[in-house]
Design an enzyme around this catalytic site. Sequence first.
Site, mmCIF file in Angstrom:
data_model
loop_
_atom_site.group_PDB
_atom_site.id
_atom_site.type_symbol
_atom_site.label_atom_id
_atom_site.label_comp_id
_atom_site.label_asym_id
_atom_site.label_seq_id
_atom_site.Cartn_x
_atom_site.Cartn_y
_atom_site.Cartn_z
ATOM 1 N N ARG A 92 -1.102 7.316 6.617
ATOM 2 C CA ARG A 92 -0.830 7.248 5.173
ATOM 3 C C ARG A 92 -1.319 8.508 4.458
ATOM 4 O O ARG A 92 -0.826 8.877 3.410
ATOM 5 C CB ARG A 92 -1.542 6.050 4.541
ATOM 6 C CG ARG A 92 -1.015 4.702 4.960
ATOM 7 C CD ARG A 92 -1.592 3.616 4.052
ATOM 8 N NE ARG A 92 -1.497 2.291 4.636
ATOM 9 C CZ ARG A 92 -0.424 1.519 4.573
ATOM 10 N NH1 ARG A 92 0.651 1.934 3.959
ATOM 11 N NH2 ARG A 92 -0.415 0.308 5.118
ATOM 12 N N PHE A 117 12.358 5.456 11.443
ATOM 13 C CA PHE A 117 11.051 5.005 10.981
ATOM 14 C C PHE A 117 10.216 6.223 10.592
ATOM 15 O O PHE A 117 10.005 7.123 11.405
ATOM 16 C CB PHE A 117 10.351 4.198 12.074
ATOM 17 C CG PHE A 117 9.046 3.631 11.639
ATOM 18 C CD1 PHE A 117 8.991 2.497 10.849
ATOM 19 C CD2 PHE A 117 7.848 4.249 12.011
ATOM 20 C CE1 PHE A 117 7.775 1.982 10.431
ATOM 21 C CE2 PHE A 117 6.631 3.736 11.597
ATOM 22 C CZ PHE A 117 6.597 2.602 10.808
ATOM 23 N N VAL A 118 9.756 6.244 9.359
ATOM 24 C CA VAL A 118 8.997 7.404 8.878
ATOM 25 C C VAL A 118 7.560 7.026 8.519
ATOM 26 O O VAL A 118 7.271 5.853 8.223
ATOM 27 C CB VAL A 118 9.685 8.053 7.648
ATOM 28 C CG1 VAL A 118 10.987 8.715 8.041
ATOM 29 C CG2 VAL A 118 9.915 7.034 6.540
ATOM 30 N N GLU A 169 8.194 2.097 -5.690
ATOM 31 C CA GLU A 169 8.180 1.730 -4.278
ATOM 32 C C GLU A 169 8.175 2.988 -3.412
ATOM 33 O O GLU A 169 8.594 4.063 -3.860
ATOM 34 C CB GLU A 169 9.455 0.918 -3.952
ATOM 35 C CG GLU A 169 9.219 -0.570 -3.765
ATOM 36 C CD GLU A 169 8.564 -0.918 -2.437
ATOM 37 O OE1 GLU A 169 7.575 -0.269 -2.039
ATOM 38 O OE2 GLU A 169 9.034 -1.873 -1.803
ATOM 39 N N ASP A 170 7.725 2.833 -2.165
ATOM 40 C CA ASP A 170 7.735 3.954 -1.236
ATOM 41 C C ASP A 170 9.116 4.180 -0.634
ATOM 42 O O ASP A 170 9.612 5.293 -0.555
ATOM 43 C CB ASP A 170 6.692 3.741 -0.123
ATOM 44 C CG ASP A 170 6.789 2.364 0.532
ATOM 45 O OD1 ASP A 170 7.638 1.535 0.124
ATOM 46 O OD2 ASP A 170 6.000 2.088 1.462
ATOM 47 N N LYS A 210 0.810 -1.195 0.000
ATOM 48 C CA LYS A 210 0.000 0.000 0.000
ATOM 49 C C LYS A 210 0.862 1.270 0.000
ATOM 50 O O LYS A 210 0.384 2.355 -0.367
ATOM 51 C CB LYS A 210 -0.894 0.012 1.259
ATOM 52 C CG LYS A 210 -1.883 -1.123 1.349
ATOM 53 C CD LYS A 210 -2.639 -1.008 2.674
ATOM 54 C CE LYS A 210 -3.544 -2.186 2.922
ATOM 55 N NZ LYS A 210 -4.154 -2.113 4.272
ATOM 56 N N GLY A 211 2.082 1.136 0.447
ATOM 57 C CA GLY A 211 2.923 2.294 0.768
ATOM 58 C C GLY A 211 3.155 3.287 -0.352
ATOM 59 O O GLY A 211 3.307 4.479 -0.105
ATOM 60 N N LYS A 243 16.750 4.435 2.320
ATOM 61 C CA LYS A 243 17.467 4.332 3.598
ATOM 62 C C LYS A 243 18.731 3.523 3.344
ATOM 63 O O LYS A 243 18.817 2.348 3.731
ATOM 64 C CB LYS A 243 16.592 3.543 4.586
ATOM 65 C CG LYS A 243 15.770 4.347 5.539
ATOM 66 C CD LYS A 243 15.221 3.428 6.632
ATOM 67 C CE LYS A 243 13.838 3.791 7.045
ATOM 68 N NZ LYS A 243 13.242 2.847 8.019
ATOM 69 N N ASP A 282 14.524 -0.110 2.452
ATOM 70 C CA ASP A 282 15.098 -0.173 3.792
ATOM 71 C C ASP A 282 16.192 -1.251 3.771
ATOM 72 O O ASP A 282 17.320 -0.997 3.366
ATOM 73 C CB ASP A 282 13.951 -0.496 4.752
ATOM 74 C CG ASP A 282 14.340 -0.550 6.206
ATOM 75 O OD1 ASP A 282 15.451 -0.148 6.552
ATOM 76 O OD2 ASP A 282 13.523 -1.012 7.034
ATOM 77 N N ASP A 337 2.768 4.047 6.602
ATOM 78 C CA ASP A 337 1.907 3.960 7.783
ATOM 79 C C ASP A 337 2.646 3.564 9.056
ATOM 80 O O ASP A 337 3.762 3.063 9.029
ATOM 81 C CB ASP A 337 0.805 2.925 7.547
ATOM 82 C CG ASP A 337 1.327 1.499 7.658
ATOM 83 O OD1 ASP A 337 2.363 1.205 7.019
ATOM 84 O OD2 ASP A 337 0.728 0.697 8.383
HETATM 85 P P1 5GP Z 1 12.658 -3.544 2.915
HETATM 86 O O1 5GP Z 1 12.231 -4.840 2.272
HETATM 87 O O2 5GP Z 1 13.556 -2.717 2.040
HETATM 88 O O3 5GP Z 1 13.289 -3.794 4.281
HETATM 89 O O4 5GP Z 1 11.376 -2.725 3.273
HETATM 90 C C1 5GP Z 1 10.517 -2.296 2.332
HETATM 91 C C2 5GP Z 1 9.145 -2.023 2.932
HETATM 92 O O5 5GP Z 1 9.141 -1.870 4.352
HETATM 93 C C3 5GP Z 1 8.644 -0.727 2.380
HETATM 94 O O6 5GP Z 1 7.983 -0.917 1.166
HETATM 95 C C4 5GP Z 1 7.748 -0.217 3.484
HETATM 96 O O7 5GP Z 1 6.435 -0.694 3.306
HETATM 97 C C5 5GP Z 1 8.334 -0.779 4.746
HETATM 98 N N1 5GP Z 1 9.188 0.220 5.421
HETATM 99 C C6 5GP Z 1 10.528 0.291 5.424
HETATM 100 N N2 5GP Z 1 10.953 1.351 6.135
HETATM 101 C C7 5GP Z 1 9.842 1.973 6.604
HETATM 102 C C8 5GP Z 1 9.626 3.143 7.395
HETATM 103 O O8 5GP Z 1 10.524 3.863 7.842
HETATM 104 N N3 5GP Z 1 8.330 3.449 7.647
HETATM 105 C C9 5GP Z 1 7.282 2.724 7.191
HETATM 106 N N4 5GP Z 1 6.061 3.138 7.506
HETATM 107 N N5 5GP Z 1 7.435 1.604 6.433
HETATM 108 C C10 5GP Z 1 8.716 1.246 6.147
#
Ligand code: 5GP
Length: 181
Positions: A171, A158-159, A104-105, A48-49, A137, A108, A165
């Site tokens: 959101r 964490f944002v 993508e949003d 959803k992000g 990040k 991380d 969300d």
């Molecule tokens: P990754 O697989 O790179 O660890 O994480 C990707 C997903 O984790 C993102 O699409 C997002 O939904 C969630 N995510 C990662 N960091 C954050 C953050 O700081 N805040 C929020 N709300 N979601 C995050």
Amino acid sequence: MTDLDKDIKDLRVLISEEEIQKKLKTLASEIEKVFTVDEDIYVICVLKGSVMFCADLVKHFNHSVQMEFIRISSYGNEQKSSNNLQAIDLTLPNLHEKNVLIVEDIIDTGLTARFLTDLFKIKHHPKKLAFVTLLNKKCARQIEIEPDFYGFEIDDKFVVGYGLDYKGYYRNLPYIGYFPS
Ligand code: 5GP
């Protein structure tokens, strides 16, 4: 009243609505350059992000665009990436030899980006594949992967907001914020 343990009054703005909207224009024109002018771009919104980011970004494209939506979850209700990806809906049309842009949003750990990139390359064989994320990040990366394009590099905090969300909330905020620890 929500059942949240975090209060919106404590939220600090990290990236303003104005900064985001300004960035979208430059990002869209950079992205468009990598795709052939008179061919469609299949924009894949990762729900959803990335709902807000994707919806606003495509408004700046001059190419003809097809929008598709997939849904993946990796955070659950927590503030840390679970390293446990849940592919909720990956239904897509045939993208063989198409121009594909994954939106993508945030990247991380890199787990989701790696999963998606591999999935599209192996399963769909697009003509051209590009990956854009609003937030990067870099310092939290566990898997070596970089997007083709990103809006802002941020610290390992964490944002929320602009699609992102906390426990399903925030959101709808037009900016990116964080809760100071
Ligand atoms: P990754 O697989 O790179 O660890 O994480 C990707 C997903 O984790 C993102 O699409 C997002 O939904 C969630 N995510 C990662 N960091 C954050 C953050 O700081 N805040 C929020 N709300 N979601 C995050």
